[in-house]
Design a protein around this motif. Structure first.
Motif, PDB file in Angstrom:
ATOM      1  N   ASP A 132       0.822  -1.212   0.000  1.00 42.68           N
ATOM      2  CA  ASP A 132       0.000   0.000   0.000  1.00 42.68           C
ATOM      3  C   ASP A 132       0.856   1.262   0.000  1.00 42.68           C
ATOM      4  N   ALA A 133       1.987   1.195   0.741  1.00 40.42           N
ATOM      5  CA  ALA A 133       2.852   2.371   0.834  1.00 40.42           C
ATOM      6  C   ALA A 133       3.647   2.610  -0.443  1.00 40.42           C
ATOM      7  N   GLN A 134       4.180   1.529  -1.028  1.00 40.03           N
ATOM      8  CA  GLN A 134       5.063   1.675  -2.185  1.00 40.03           C
ATOM      9  C   GLN A 134       4.325   1.647  -3.514  1.00 40.03           C
ATOM     10  N   ARG A 135       3.183   0.962  -3.576  1.00 40.05           N
ATOM     11  CA  ARG A 135       2.415   0.856  -4.814  1.00 40.05           C
ATOM     12  C   ARG A 135       0.924   1.040  -4.502  1.00 40.05           C
ATOM     13  N   PRO A 136       0.504   2.260  -4.221  1.00 38.05           N
ATOM     14  CA  PRO A 136      -0.893   2.495  -3.853  1.00 38.05           C
ATOM     15  C   PRO A 136      -1.898   1.972  -4.885  1.00 38.05           C
ATOM     16  N   THR A 137      -1.468   1.827  -6.117  1.00 33.70           N
ATOM     17  CA  THR A 137      -2.366   1.343  -7.178  1.00 33.70           C
ATOM     18  C   THR A 137      -2.138  -0.130  -7.490  1.00 33.70           C
ATOM     19  N   TRP A 138      -1.549  -0.865  -6.554  1.00 31.09           N
ATOM     20  CA  TRP A 138      -1.114  -2.227  -6.877  1.00 31.09           C
ATOM     21  C   TRP A 138      -2.261  -3.143  -7.277  1.00 31.09           C
ATOM     22  N   HIS A 139      -3.459  -2.883  -6.793  1.00 31.64           N
ATOM     23  CA  HIS A 139      -4.595  -3.737  -7.166  1.00 31.64           C
ATOM     24  C   HIS A 139      -5.001  -3.570  -8.633  1.00 31.64           C
ATOM     25  N   THR A 140      -4.628  -2.437  -9.225  1.00 33.03           N
ATOM     26  CA  THR A 140      -5.017  -2.170 -10.620  1.00 33.03           C
ATOM     27  C   THR A 140      -3.822  -2.070 -11.553  1.00 33.03           C
ATOM     28  N   ASP A 141      -2.648  -2.466 -11.076  1.00 36.11           N
ATOM     29  CA  ASP A 141      -1.471  -2.473 -11.944  1.00 36.11           C
ATOM     30  C   ASP A 141      -1.646  -3.508 -13.062  1.00 36.11           C
ATOM     31  N   THR A 142      -0.742  -3.457 -14.027  1.00 36.74           N
ATOM     32  CA  THR A 142      -0.795  -4.387 -15.161  1.00 36.74           C
ATOM     33  C   THR A 142      -0.550  -5.825 -14.686  1.00 36.74           C
ATOM     34  N   ALA A 143      -1.359  -6.738 -15.169  1.00 39.88           N
ATOM     35  CA  ALA A 143      -1.201  -8.143 -14.806  1.00 39.88           C
ATOM     36  C   ALA A 143       0.126  -8.691 -15.309  1.00 39.88           C
ATOM     37  N   ALA A 144       0.736  -9.537 -14.514  1.00 39.49           N
ATOM     38  CA  ALA A 144       2.035 -10.126 -14.878  1.00 39.49           C
ATOM     39  C   ALA A 144       2.267 -11.360 -14.013  1.00 39.49           C
ATOM     40  N   VAL A 145       3.447 -11.966 -14.194  1.00 35.58           N
ATOM     41  CA  VAL A 145       3.809 -13.143 -13.405  1.00 35.58           C
ATOM     42  C   VAL A 145       3.872 -12.762 -11.925  1.00 35.58           C
TER      43      VAL A 145
ATOM     44  N   TYR B 289       0.713 -10.132  -6.097  1.00 39.24           N
ATOM     45  CA  TYR B 289       1.219  -8.962  -6.834  1.00 39.24           C
ATOM     46  C   TYR B 289       2.359  -9.415  -7.735  1.00 39.24           C
ATOM     47  N   PRO B 290       2.388  -8.920  -8.974  1.00 35.18           N
ATOM     48  CA  PRO B 290       1.377  -8.121  -9.666  1.00 35.18           C
ATOM     49  C   PRO B 290       0.042  -8.868  -9.790  1.00 35.18           C
ATOM     50  N   PRO B 291      -1.020  -8.143 -10.171  1.00 39.02           N
ATOM     51  CA  PRO B 291      -2.291  -8.821 -10.412  1.00 39.02           C
ATOM     52  C   PRO B 291      -2.091  -9.989 -11.375  1.00 39.02           C
ATOM     53  N   ALA B 292      -2.808 -11.064 -11.117  1.00 34.90           N
ATOM     54  CA  ALA B 292      -2.624 -12.279 -11.911  1.00 34.90           C
ATOM     55  C   ALA B 292      -3.375 -12.217 -13.236  1.00 34.90           C
ATOM     56  N   VAL B 293      -2.789 -12.880 -14.219  1.00 36.33           N
ATOM     57  CA  VAL B 293      -3.487 -13.146 -15.473  1.00 36.33           C
ATOM     58  C   VAL B 293      -4.402 -14.345 -15.206  1.00 36.33           C
ATOM     59  N   ALA B 294      -5.623 -14.300 -15.680  1.00 37.38           N
ATOM     60  CA  ALA B 294      -6.555 -15.401 -15.455  1.00 37.38           C
ATOM     61  C   ALA B 294      -5.950 -16.715 -15.929  1.00 37.38           C
ATOM     62  N   ALA B 295      -6.090 -17.746 -15.111  1.00 35.20           N
ATOM     63  CA  ALA B 295      -5.630 -19.104 -15.396  1.00 35.20           C
ATOM     64  C   ALA B 295      -4.132 -19.300 -15.192  1.00 35.20           C
ATOM     65  N   ALA B 296      -3.395 -18.252 -14.814  1.00 34.27           N
ATOM     66  CA  ALA B 296      -2.019 -18.470 -14.359  1.00 34.27           C
ATOM     67  C   ALA B 296      -2.111 -19.315 -13.097  1.00 34.27           C
ATOM     68  N   SER B 297      -1.040 -19.985 -12.726  1.00 37.37           N
ATOM     69  CA  SER B 297      -1.140 -20.852 -11.551  1.00 37.37           C
ATOM     70  C   SER B 297       0.114 -20.765 -10.694  1.00 37.37           C
ATOM     71  N   VAL B 298      -0.096 -21.012  -9.403  1.00 34.97           N
ATOM     72  CA  VAL B 298       0.991 -21.026  -8.432  1.00 34.97           C
ATOM     73  C   VAL B 298       0.884 -22.282  -7.591  1.00 34.97           C
ATOM     74  N   GLU B 299       2.002 -22.679  -7.012  1.00 33.11           N
ATOM     75  CA  GLU B 299       2.001 -23.799  -6.079  1.00 33.11           C
ATOM     76  C   GLU B 299       1.715 -23.255  -4.687  1.00 33.11           C
ATOM     77  N   VAL B 300       0.708 -23.806  -4.032  1.00 30.60           N
ATOM     78  CA  VAL B 300       0.346 -23.359  -2.694  1.00 30.60           C
ATOM     79  C   VAL B 300       0.398 -24.523  -1.710  1.00 30.60           C
ATOM     80  N   LYS B 301       0.591 -24.173  -0.454  1.00 32.77           N
ATOM     81  CA  LYS B 301       0.458 -25.122   0.643  1.00 32.77           C
ATOM     82  C   LYS B 301      -0.654 -24.602   1.539  1.00 32.77           C
ATOM     83  N   TYR B 302      -1.575 -25.475   1.894  1.00 32.11           N
ATOM     84  CA  TYR B 302      -2.634 -25.050   2.790  1.00 32.11           C
ATOM     85  C   TYR B 302      -2.994 -26.161   3.764  1.00 32.11           C
TER      86      TYR B 302
END
Length: 209
Positions: free
Chosen positions: A91-104, A121-134
């Protein structure tokens, strides 16, 4: 191969010297479900799932059904590592981070007050994927042939937890009350030892030069 509820019940029936006359499978299955839920609450690592998660377009992401809480986002499935950061920093460094250009995805942020939601962050491209642990919410066992939904290393703890509850059924008898207390103490102590042993064996971060 994961152990089944039947294997735990078989382990329990041996010291009970019972084949289903005093303690039915349904009773022992209920006691096993209660024990598993307690172990999962006390030890979140008992039911960790690692999987690839397809991202929604944008920053806000949700864990799949059956997930209880996020543990980590490790990497993009294409290979690039993902690092945790704080929402305050973004929020401090990129106040517009929610609407920045989508990227990896480079970073993620997470608030334990909303355990099934995280942001990337950056906002995801639809259908991009990450490995998560939950941490998965343990599946409720409905039949003796169901697979146990937590790690097999908790087998003895499950046995002690079920035996404690089984003997408590006859706690008005001195011998059963004593045995219930013994297995309750073993269950609680075993859970504490497991935590201590895992902490001692955990990899240490190297000291900075």
């Amino acid at each position: 191969m994961a152990i089944t509820a039947q294997q735990i019940i078989d382990d329990v029936r041996q010291p009970l010297s019972d084949t289903g006359t005093r303690w039915t499978d349904a009773e022992l299955l209920a006691a096993l479900n209660t024990t598993i839920a307690e172990i999962a609450d006390a030890r979140p690592d008992a039911s960790i799932v690692t999987t690839d998660l397809a991202l929604a377009a944008g920053t806000k992401q949700s864990l799949p059904a059956g997930a209880a809480a996020l543990v980590d986002v490790t990497r993009n499935t294409s290979g690039r590592a993902v690092r945790k950061t704080s929402v305050a920093l973004l929020d401090a460094q990129r106040p517009t981070w929610h609407t920045d250009t989508a990227a990896v995805t480079k970073n993620y942020t997470y608030d334990p007050r909303t355990p099934r939601i995280f942001y990337v962050y950056p906002p995801a491209v639809a259908a991009a994927s990450v490995e998560v642990k939950y941490r998965a919410a343990p599946t409720v066992l409905t039949a003796v042939d169901n697979a146990i939904p937590i790690d097999d290393t908790y087998r003895q703890l499950m046995v002690d937890g079920v035996l404690w509850r089984a003997y408590a059924k006859d706690a008005e008898y001195a011998s059963s009350g004593t045995l219930a207390g013994i297995h309750k103490a073993a269950y609680e102590a075993g859970l504490g030892r497991k935590t201590a042993a895992d902490t001692a064996a955990a990899p240490r971060e190297a000291a900075e030069a």
